[in-house]
Design a protein around this motif. Structure first.
Motif, mmCIF file in Angstrom:
data_model
loop_
_atom_site.group_PDB
_atom_site.id
_atom_site.type_symbol
_atom_site.label_atom_id
_atom_site.label_comp_id
_atom_site.label_asym_id
_atom_site.label_seq_id
_atom_site.Cartn_x
_atom_site.Cartn_y
_atom_site.Cartn_z
ATOM 1 N N THR A 177 18.395 65.205 3.143
ATOM 2 C CA THR A 177 19.043 64.545 2.001
ATOM 3 C C THR A 177 19.223 63.060 2.299
ATOM 4 O OG1 THR A 177 20.216 66.589 1.505
ATOM 5 C CG2 THR A 177 21.089 64.610 0.485
ATOM 6 N N TYR A 178 19.650 62.758 3.517
ATOM 7 C CA TYR A 178 19.890 61.354 3.864
ATOM 8 C C TYR A 178 18.575 60.566 3.977
ATOM 9 C CZ TYR A 178 22.048 57.248 5.908
ATOM 10 O OH TYR A 178 22.482 55.965 6.130
ATOM 11 N N PHE A 229 25.529 60.390 -4.369
ATOM 12 C CA PHE A 229 24.308 61.201 -4.412
ATOM 13 C C PHE A 229 24.628 62.643 -3.990
ATOM 14 C CE2 PHE A 229 20.415 62.678 -2.122
ATOM 15 C CZ PHE A 229 19.518 62.644 -3.173
ATOM 16 N N ILE A 230 25.343 62.752 -2.867
ATOM 17 C CA ILE A 230 25.712 64.067 -2.339
ATOM 18 C C ILE A 230 26.628 64.787 -3.324
ATOM 19 C CG2 ILE A 230 27.160 65.195 -0.576
ATOM 20 C CD1 ILE A 230 24.683 64.594 0.711
ATOM 21 N N GLN A 258 24.886 66.061 -6.322
ATOM 22 C CA GLN A 258 24.072 67.218 -5.966
ATOM 23 C C GLN A 258 24.929 68.481 -5.813
ATOM 24 O OE1 GLN A 258 21.082 65.900 -3.509
ATOM 25 N NE2 GLN A 258 20.643 67.830 -2.583
ATOM 26 N N MET A 259 26.014 68.334 -5.064
ATOM 27 C CA MET A 259 26.867 69.495 -4.802
ATOM 28 C C MET A 259 27.526 69.991 -6.087
ATOM 29 S SD MET A 259 26.677 70.484 -1.801
ATOM 30 C CE MET A 259 25.110 69.920 -1.251
ATOM 31 N N LEU A 299 12.942 69.499 0.359
ATOM 32 C CA LEU A 299 14.365 69.763 0.547
ATOM 33 C C LEU A 299 14.750 70.990 -0.271
ATOM 34 C CD1 LEU A 299 17.293 68.876 1.369
ATOM 35 C CD2 LEU A 299 17.329 67.521 -0.717
ATOM 36 N N PHE A 352 25.258 56.978 -1.133
ATOM 37 C CA PHE A 352 24.966 58.263 -0.519
ATOM 38 C C PHE A 352 26.035 59.291 -0.882
ATOM 39 C CE2 PHE A 352 25.128 60.998 3.438
ATOM 40 C CZ PHE A 352 24.034 61.766 3.086
ATOM 41 N N MET A 375 21.160 68.408 5.478
ATOM 42 C CA MET A 375 21.879 67.126 5.524
ATOM 43 C C MET A 375 20.960 66.000 5.986
ATOM 44 S SD MET A 375 25.763 67.947 6.747
ATOM 45 C CE MET A 375 25.430 68.986 8.141
ATOM 46 N N PHE A 421 25.689 57.175 6.669
ATOM 47 C CA PHE A 421 25.847 58.584 7.038
ATOM 48 C C PHE A 421 27.119 58.776 7.865
ATOM 49 C CE2 PHE A 421 25.170 62.487 9.345
ATOM 50 C CZ PHE A 421 24.476 63.300 8.457
ATOM 51 N N PHE A 466 25.150 72.003 -8.240
ATOM 52 C CA PHE A 466 24.846 73.350 -7.773
ATOM 53 C C PHE A 466 26.057 74.261 -7.715
ATOM 54 C CE2 PHE A 466 21.028 71.282 -6.179
ATOM 55 C CZ PHE A 466 20.112 72.155 -6.716
ATOM 56 N N PHE A 467 27.164 73.701 -7.291
ATOM 57 C CA PHE A 467 28.296 74.569 -7.000
ATOM 58 C C PHE A 467 29.535 74.229 -7.822
ATOM 59 C CE2 PHE A 467 25.752 74.229 -3.067
ATOM 60 C CZ PHE A 467 25.213 75.491 -3.142
ATOM 61 N N ILE A 481 15.754 61.165 2.439
ATOM 62 C CA ILE A 481 15.225 60.980 1.078
ATOM 63 C C ILE A 481 15.960 59.822 0.385
ATOM 64 C CG2 ILE A 481 15.182 62.065 -1.238
ATOM 65 C CD1 ILE A 481 14.673 64.755 0.354
ATOM 66 N N HIS A 482 17.267 59.803 0.590
ATOM 67 C CA HIS A 482 18.093 58.752 -0.014
ATOM 68 C C HIS A 482 17.776 57.383 0.620
ATOM 69 C CE1 HIS A 482 21.655 56.662 -1.438
ATOM 70 N NE2 HIS A 482 21.901 56.335 -0.185
ATOM 71 N N ASP A 527 17.950 73.363 -1.545
ATOM 72 C CA ASP A 527 19.402 73.459 -1.664
ATOM 73 C C ASP A 527 19.859 74.896 -1.751
ATOM 74 O OD1 ASP A 527 20.447 70.790 -1.585
ATOM 75 O OD2 ASP A 527 19.270 70.458 -3.386
#
Lengths: 244, 129
Positions: free
Chosen positions: A34-35, B7-8, B11-12, A79, B4, A31, A207, B15-16, A37-38, A81
């Motif tokens: 990821t933040y 982005f998350i 990504q998630m 990173l 963000f 986590m 975040f 993958f899933f 990098i963003h 995953d």
């Protein structure tokens, strides 16, 4: 018994730094990285091959692997995953050391967590371990207490052992966390510490807004990570004869 | 949605997306949980982000404990072009044997539900000769 020696290497004033974020306790590393990098708008510059790749990432129509390398200025980030299991930890670390040598990395910062059930969420602590005596000044300057005693197990232990025996100075940051659930508060604390070390301000506003969603979205990865950590814990531990 | 967040999510989902827990089977979110033994009790922890204490329902039926919690906001998961909306968590857990069900208690703090289940103290006494 071989005597353990701490190395002494001069650290450049403006070092090339490699940050490592892997799925582990509380998914702190993943986590946080990821933040970062963003936030720093880091560029994807490559990947570390995982063999065999069980999943791939599609970015702008391109297939990339689950372990990726990013760069912005003198800051590099790796990173992952997918959790790095025991069987792959040595090869994975070798690849990191190889990459570090080719890219003149002066410092590796490894991020992870330690389980503290009754931690104070408003005042989480991050503990530092160094492989090189010169790095203790970085801990001191950033008010990071040294990880004085305790046990690190699982892939973290393998990765740290490999990094310790490499020539690349490494700092390992372990933040108090909930081991079993995604812990964005601990990840946020890790980002703050990393931000001080690399001397780049990282705004955490976005975040903070996503804390609950990060816990929701990372359930699957958390479960997969725990399966890997648990598998290692349950590896053949033959009880002493006396208890049979 | 912020940069963000997307982005998350991207990504998630990459993958899933095909194995996002068992959420899609019953169209309910499955929370993470963890059970451990401590002293003379079992402690069950359930991770419930986006939940208010007043919206949590815990029921005990036979040897099964069910936690159901309504989310404060609808949570969406997109797969391809379809979007599925979720508005509650639900999980049923088979309890370990020998629990004193009359003494079960629960607290909710920082989005984590902690259920303490004391064990029955009805062991057989063994005398020492």
């Amino acid at each position: 018994m071989q005597k353990s020696k701490i190395k002494k290497t001069d650290m450049p004033k403006n070092p090339n730094v490699l940050l490592l974020g892997l799925p582990g306790p509380g998914l702190i590393g993943t986590m946080a990285m990821t933040y970062i990098i963003h936030s720093l708008k880091m560029d994807l510059i490559g990947e570390i091959e995982t063999n065999p790749a069980s999943i791939v990432f599609i970015d702008n129509g391109q297939i990339v692997g689950p372990v990726r390398i990013y760069k912005s200025g003198k800051i590099f980030a790796i990173l992952s995953d997918i959790p790095i299991d025991y069987d792959n930890a040595v090869d994975f670390t070798d690849a990191i050391v190889d990459f570090s040598k080719k890219n003149n990395i002066d410092l590796i910062i490894f991020t992870s967590g330690i389980h503290v059930p009754d931690r104070n969420i408003a005042n989480l602590k991050t503990y530092g371990l160094v492989t090189d005596e010169k790095l203790e000044k970085i801990l001191y300057d950033n008010e990071i207490p040294k990880f004085l005693s305790g046990v690190i197990s699982g892939p973290d232990a393998t990765i740290l052992t490999q990094l310790k025996s490499s020539t690349i100075p490494t700092i390992a940051l372990h933040t108090e966390c909930n081991y079993f659930f995604p812990d964005p508060d601990a990840a946020m604390q890790t980002i703050k510490i990393l931000s001080h070390i690399i001397k780049i301000e990282i705004d955490l506003t976005e975040f903070k807004k996503q804390i609950d969603y990060l816990r929701l979205q990372n359930r699957q990865l958390m479960e997969e990570t725990l399966n890997v950590l648990q598998a290692q814990r349950e590896q053949p531990t033959t009880p002493p004869q006396i208890y049979k | 949605m912020s940069d963000f967040a997307s982005f998350i999510e991207k990504q998630m989902n990459s993958f899933f997306g095909d194995a996002h827990f068992d959420d899609f089977i019953h169209k309910e979110l499955v929370p993470l949980s963890h059970i451990k033994e401590k002293h003379s009790s079992w402690i069950l922890e359930v991770d419930l982000p986006l939940v208010d204490k007043k919206n949590i329902e815990i029921t005990l039926l036979d040897e099964h404990l069910t936690v159901k919690a309504k989310l404060t906001k609808i949570y969406c998961i997109s797969r391809g072009s379809s979007v599925t909306e979720f508005d509650y968590f639900k999980k049923t857990i088979k309890l370990p044997s020998g629990i004193n069900t009359k003494q079960i208690s629960a607290i909710f703090k920082n989005g984590i539900l902690r259920i303490t289940m004391p064990r029955l103290a009805n062991g057989k006494k063994i005398s020492i000769e």
